[in-house]
Structure formats: structure tokens, C-alpha cells
Design a protein around this motif. Sequence first.
Motif, PDB file in Angstrom:
ATOM      1  N   LYS A 116       0.828  -1.207   0.000  1.00 10.59           N
ATOM      2  CA  LYS A 116       0.000   0.000   0.000  1.00 10.59           C
ATOM      3  C   LYS A 116       0.864   1.260   0.000  1.00 10.59           C
ATOM      4  O   LYS A 116       0.554   2.234  -0.693  1.00 10.59           O
ATOM      5  N   LEU A 117       1.940   1.244   0.779  1.00  7.48           N
ATOM      6  CA  LEU A 117       2.858   2.377   0.768  1.00  7.48           C
ATOM      7  C   LEU A 117       3.475   2.559  -0.618  1.00  7.48           C
ATOM      8  O   LEU A 117       3.644   3.686  -1.091  1.00  7.48           O
ATOM      9  N   GLY A 118       3.820   1.435  -1.261  1.00  5.06           N
ATOM     10  CA  GLY A 118       4.338   1.518  -2.615  1.00  5.06           C
ATOM     11  C   GLY A 118       3.337   2.138  -3.566  1.00  5.06           C
ATOM     12  O   GLY A 118       3.699   2.941  -4.440  1.00  5.06           O
ATOM     13  N   LEU A 119       2.061   1.800  -3.413  1.00  2.43           N
ATOM     14  CA  LEU A 119       1.030   2.373  -4.271  1.00  2.43           C
ATOM     15  C   LEU A 119       0.859   3.867  -4.018  1.00  2.43           C
ATOM     16  O   LEU A 119       0.604   4.639  -4.955  1.00  2.43           O
ATOM     17  N   VAL A 120       0.985   4.280  -2.774  1.00  5.18           N
ATOM     18  CA  VAL A 120       0.926   5.711  -2.471  1.00  5.18           C
ATOM     19  C   VAL A 120       2.035   6.449  -3.219  1.00  5.18           C
ATOM     20  O   VAL A 120       1.805   7.508  -3.835  1.00  5.18           O
ATOM     21  N   MET A 121       3.235   5.901  -3.204  1.00  6.64           N
ATOM     22  CA  MET A 121       4.344   6.537  -3.918  1.00  6.64           C
ATOM     23  C   MET A 121       4.146   6.451  -5.428  1.00  6.64           C
ATOM     24  O   MET A 121       4.451   7.397  -6.158  1.00  6.64           O
ATOM     25  N   LEU A 122       3.627   5.332  -5.898  1.00  7.83           N
ATOM     26  CA  LEU A 122       3.377   5.159  -7.337  1.00  7.83           C
ATOM     27  C   LEU A 122       2.395   6.201  -7.851  1.00  7.83           C
ATOM     28  O   LEU A 122       2.559   6.736  -8.954  1.00  7.83           O
ATOM     29  N   HIS A 123       1.382   6.505  -7.037  1.00 10.32           N
ATOM     30  CA  HIS A 123       0.312   7.409  -7.470  1.00 10.32           C
ATOM     31  C   HIS A 123       0.479   8.826  -6.938  1.00 10.32           C
ATOM     32  O   HIS A 123      -0.512   9.536  -6.721  1.00 10.32           O
ATOM     33  N   GLY A 124       1.711   9.236  -6.749  1.00 13.41           N
ATOM     34  CA  GLY A 124       1.974  10.623  -6.376  1.00 13.41           C
ATOM     35  C   GLY A 124       1.370  11.037  -5.056  1.00 13.41           C
ATOM     36  O   GLY A 124       0.906  12.172  -4.899  1.00 13.41           O
ATOM     37  N   SER A 126       4.047  16.787  -4.651  1.00 17.58           N
ATOM     38  CA  SER A 126       5.348  17.428  -4.835  1.00 17.58           C
ATOM     39  C   SER A 126       6.417  16.790  -3.960  1.00 17.58           C
ATOM     40  O   SER A 126       7.587  16.723  -4.348  1.00 17.58           O
ATOM     41  N   TRP A 127       6.011  16.302  -2.771  1.00 18.19           N
ATOM     42  CA  TRP A 127       6.998  15.668  -1.897  1.00 18.19           C
ATOM     43  C   TRP A 127       7.437  14.311  -2.443  1.00 18.19           C
ATOM     44  O   TRP A 127       8.619  13.971  -2.401  1.00 18.19           O
ATOM     45  N   VAL A 128       6.483  13.515  -2.919  1.00 17.32           N
ATOM     46  CA  VAL A 128       6.844  12.218  -3.492  1.00 17.32           C
ATOM     47  C   VAL A 128       7.808  12.416  -4.651  1.00 17.32           C
ATOM     48  O   VAL A 128       8.786  11.670  -4.805  1.00 17.32           O
ATOM     49  N   GLU A 129       7.567  13.416  -5.470  1.00 17.82           N
ATOM     50  CA  GLU A 129       8.474  13.706  -6.583  1.00 17.82           C
ATOM     51  C   GLU A 129       9.841  14.129  -6.081  1.00 17.82           C
ATOM     52  O   GLU A 129      10.877  13.744  -6.641  1.00 17.82           O
ATOM     53  N   GLN A 130       9.863  14.900  -5.013  1.00 15.40           N
ATOM     54  CA  GLN A 130      11.123  15.395  -4.469  1.00 15.40           C
ATOM     55  C   GLN A 130      11.918  14.284  -3.791  1.00 15.40           C
ATOM     56  O   GLN A 130      13.130  14.168  -3.987  1.00 15.40           O
ATOM     57  N   MET A 131      11.247  13.472  -2.990  1.00 16.24           N
ATOM     58  CA  MET A 131      11.962  12.442  -2.251  1.00 16.24           C
ATOM     59  C   MET A 131      12.499  11.353  -3.171  1.00 16.24           C
ATOM     60  O   MET A 131      13.468  10.674  -2.823  1.00 16.24           O
ATOM     61  N   SER A 132      11.892  11.170  -4.342  1.00 17.53           N
ATOM     62  CA  SER A 132      12.300  10.101  -5.259  1.00 17.53           C
ATOM     63  C   SER A 132      13.193  10.604  -6.388  1.00 17.53           C
ATOM     64  O   SER A 132      13.329   9.951  -7.415  1.00 17.53           O
ATOM     65  N   ALA A 133      13.819  11.756  -6.177  1.00 20.75           N
ATOM     66  CA  ALA A 133      14.770  12.311  -7.145  1.00 20.75           C
ATOM     67  C   ALA A 133      16.115  12.497  -6.456  1.00 20.75           C
ATOM     68  O   ALA A 133      16.169  12.740  -5.250  1.00 20.75           O
ATOM     69  N   PRO A 134      17.227  12.385  -7.194  1.00 13.78           N
ATOM     70  CA  PRO A 134      18.540  12.608  -6.575  1.00 13.78           C
ATOM     71  C   PRO A 134      18.607  13.999  -5.961  1.00 13.78           C
ATOM     72  O   PRO A 134      18.156  14.983  -6.558  1.00 13.78           O
ATOM     73  N   THR A 135      19.160  14.083  -4.772  1.00 15.23           N
ATOM     74  CA  THR A 135      19.141  15.351  -4.043  1.00 15.23           C
ATOM     75  C   THR A 135      20.517  15.980  -3.868  1.00 15.23           C
ATOM     76  O   THR A 135      20.610  17.169  -3.582  1.00 15.23           O
ATOM     77  N   THR A 136      21.589  15.203  -3.977  1.00 14.51           N
ATOM     78  CA  THR A 136      22.935  15.757  -3.831  1.00 14.51           C
ATOM     79  C   THR A 136      23.858  15.117  -4.866  1.00 14.51           C
ATOM     80  O   THR A 136      23.575  14.048  -5.401  1.00 14.51           O
ATOM     81  N   LYS A 137      24.969  15.778  -5.116  1.00 16.41           N
ATOM     82  CA  LYS A 137      25.981  15.219  -6.011  1.00 16.41           C
ATOM     83  C   LYS A 137      26.690  14.023  -5.372  1.00 16.41           C
ATOM     84  O   LYS A 137      27.329  13.237  -6.067  1.00 16.41           O
ATOM     85  N   ALA A 138      26.531  13.889  -4.063  1.00 12.57           N
ATOM     86  CA  ALA A 138      27.228  12.822  -3.353  1.00 12.57           C
ATOM     87  C   ALA A 138      26.662  11.442  -3.676  1.00 12.57           C
ATOM     88  O   ALA A 138      27.354  10.430  -3.516  1.00 12.57           O
ATOM     89  N   ALA A 139      25.390  11.366  -4.115  1.00 11.26           N
ATOM     90  CA  ALA A 139      24.774  10.063  -4.399  1.00 11.26           C
ATOM     91  C   ALA A 139      23.680  10.245  -5.448  1.00 11.26           C
ATOM     92  O   ALA A 139      22.626  10.808  -5.153  1.00 11.26           O
ATOM     93  N   SER A 140      23.932   9.754  -6.639  1.00  8.92           N
ATOM     94  CA  SER A 140      22.950   9.885  -7.720  1.00  8.92           C
ATOM     95  C   SER A 140      21.816   8.881  -7.602  1.00  8.92           C
ATOM     96  O   SER A 140      20.816   9.000  -8.310  1.00  8.92           O
TER      97      SER A 140
END
Length: 404
Positions: free
Chosen positions: A257-265, A277-291
Motif C-alpha cells: 500500500k505504501l508503494g502504491l501511495v508513492m506510485l500514485h503521487g 510534490s513531496w513524493v516527486e522530491q523524495m524520489s529524485a537525486p538530491t545531492t551530487k554525493a549520491a545519484s
Amino acid sequence: MEARHLHPSRRLRRLLLGSLLLGATTASLPAPAAEPATDLPTAQPGEVGMDPLKLARLSAWLRDEKLDVRSLLVVKDDKLVFERYSGGLSRDHNYELYSVTKTVTSLLFGIVAGEGKVRPTDKVADWIMKAHPEFEQALADKQNIEMRHLMAMSSGLYYKQVEGTDPLYYTAPNRLQVALGTTARVPPEQTFEYTDVNPVLVGTAIATAAGEPEDRLAEERLFQPLQMKNYHWTGADKAGSVSGGWGLRLRAVDMAKLGLVMLHGGQWQGRQVVPKSWVEQMSAPTTKAASDYGYYCWINHIVDSEREFGAMGFKGQFITVLPEENAVVVMTSILPTEGGLRDATYINLYRKIVNDYVLPAMHTRVTPAAAAAGQEALRDELARSARSKGIPGTDLAFNDAPER
């Protein structure tokens, strides 16, 4: 398994085939009438365009290799199409999720941030001082660390873990005090340092901003809205605080269910439980230290052929989101832990499961007759797997036993 050849009239053949297709509901699942209303709708793999025979081969491979995979689920098009348990376990058992807990902490941060109560750029020292002014001296070298640095594992804090008896995990009367005893070895954003100190600080800040403990916030804003069962956040210290980085126990179907929440924004059954907007932000690279890392979220860590993100926990706990497939894969297990953070044996075994079996099952077109035959093979195989039990790939800890 080859399809059976029937020799009665054409009308009878159609009736029998229809009965097989309708009667062979997802092999590993209870009959629809017995299915709890709080759980996910189910379907046969063939009904969502998946090859059940490839899933049967996956289950047989896990069984033949005696891998201790306790649960393995595939959700496609919002339907639970594959649900495998072993060793007599069932849908109602929950499991220690280890670092999958961190991803839940990130979702909770997004909920509180969406209400304007906290921001990723807030200084963590400010939030901790609001609730714990006694730690002013310990925060002196942490003034430049922002919440986003902690969630990206780029805070610069260093903590030397003591295997087996570490006070951050088991014996601390006050886990926050232990976490604040760390030193800022380098400035924020320079390096990727995966440490459970970071989510301890984030969890404290979330609790302060929300005005309630993190586990209670999770229950009110995630677990109850998603109609979860048998959840349990263990490991509270003597001050009553859980860790934001480990200790959460969920059923595999509730992980899905948590996976579906992330899947559906961030949506669950049409309700926005986490800001998109948070799901999009948390699932994108945030620093150059780890892509391959966002905010407590791994990115293309399992699949590199298409977009993929999700959660990972020690010994083999996973929630994997596959947006192009409109799918989620979940696993709980006790697999070998040799290797590093990105190449441990349990990670490579899970990569094989997803890339060599699950994705090919999604990409193979099957005829109705082949789907019916494959479904029968899958049903038979899952019955064998349910009676089998894998061999743990590493030493069992006191919290590794499934619970109900």
C-alpha cells in the motif's frame, strides 16, 4: 505445464475454459469472498497482461535454492496478482522492516511539510532546541545541518557502530542523546554517509513540528488511512521515542500500500495522503554525493532499464515502485548480507528476482489458454512453496521472527 486438451463440444470447451479462468483466482490468495475489505483487490496475472508461468518459475527457483524469502508480492494496475509466502506464513504476519522505516519517515516528513509546519531547509538544531534545550552544547557543531541533509544522508555526521551491542539501537535510555554525541566530520552535502544517526534527528524534528510522537503520527496519517493491520513500531527508548530509521513492523500487503501511495503521487484511493510534490522530491537525486538516493529513498538501485525507486532494508526488505509498469514489488526476507551497501548479496538476489523474473513476466504476452495453464502451474507451485521453508542467509536477531 502444457494446457489440457479437451474433446467435448465447442460449447462445453468454452464453459470449462471460462470456469478455469474464473475459478483459478490468484493462486496464492484467499477466495474473494474471504478477502478482507481492508486489503488490496486481487486478479490473476493473466488478467493484467502478466505471464503466470514465469512467476511460477520464480517461486520454484526460490524454493529450490532454499532462500529464506518470507513474503513476495507483485501489484500490477492496483491489483495484487502474485502473493507468495513460505514456512506457513500468511498475509496477517508482519516483519521487521529495518531501513524501510526510513522511507516511512520521509513520507511523514512530507505530510508535516505539506501542512507548512516544517521545511527541508530548516536547521535541525533549531527544531531539537525547541523540545530539548538541554542539548545546546551537543548541537554546537551541527548548526549548519538542514533537514534535507539528514534525509539525503549527506549531513557530514559520523557514527562508529558497535556491532550487536550498539547503544543507538538496543541499550540507550535516550537515543537522541547518543545521536547528538556524533561529530560533524565534514560540512553538509560533501559526502554520502549512510548512518542511522540521521533519521533519529529527523524523527525528533518531525515529532516536535507535529506536536506528537512519530509513531502516533504515522498511525494517524498513514496506517489508519491506508487501513493497515498488525502494524507495530518497536524499539522505543526509555524516553518513549522510536527510531526514525528502523523498528517498524508491517505486513507485506501494507508495505505494498505504501508503494502504491508513492506510485500514485501520494494518493490513496483518490485521497491525497502525502503531497505529490513531496513524493516527486523524495524520489529524485538530491545531492551530487549520491545519484541513486533521494530523501530516504533509493533511485534505480534495483532496476536500471527504466524508472524505479523505493525502499530497502537490511537482510532483504524491499518496496520497489515501477512507474512505467504501473506496478509495485514487495519482499521480506532473511538473505545473506555479505558485501557493501550497494552490492550486498541480498540486494543482488533481489535484483535477480525483479529483473530476471518479474519484469519479463510483465513484458510477455500470453494467450488465454497459456494464461490458464500457467495459472494452474502457479497455483500448484505456490502450494508447495507455502509448505516449504528457506534457510536464513545470516544470523537471526531477536526481532527477525514474523509476528501476527
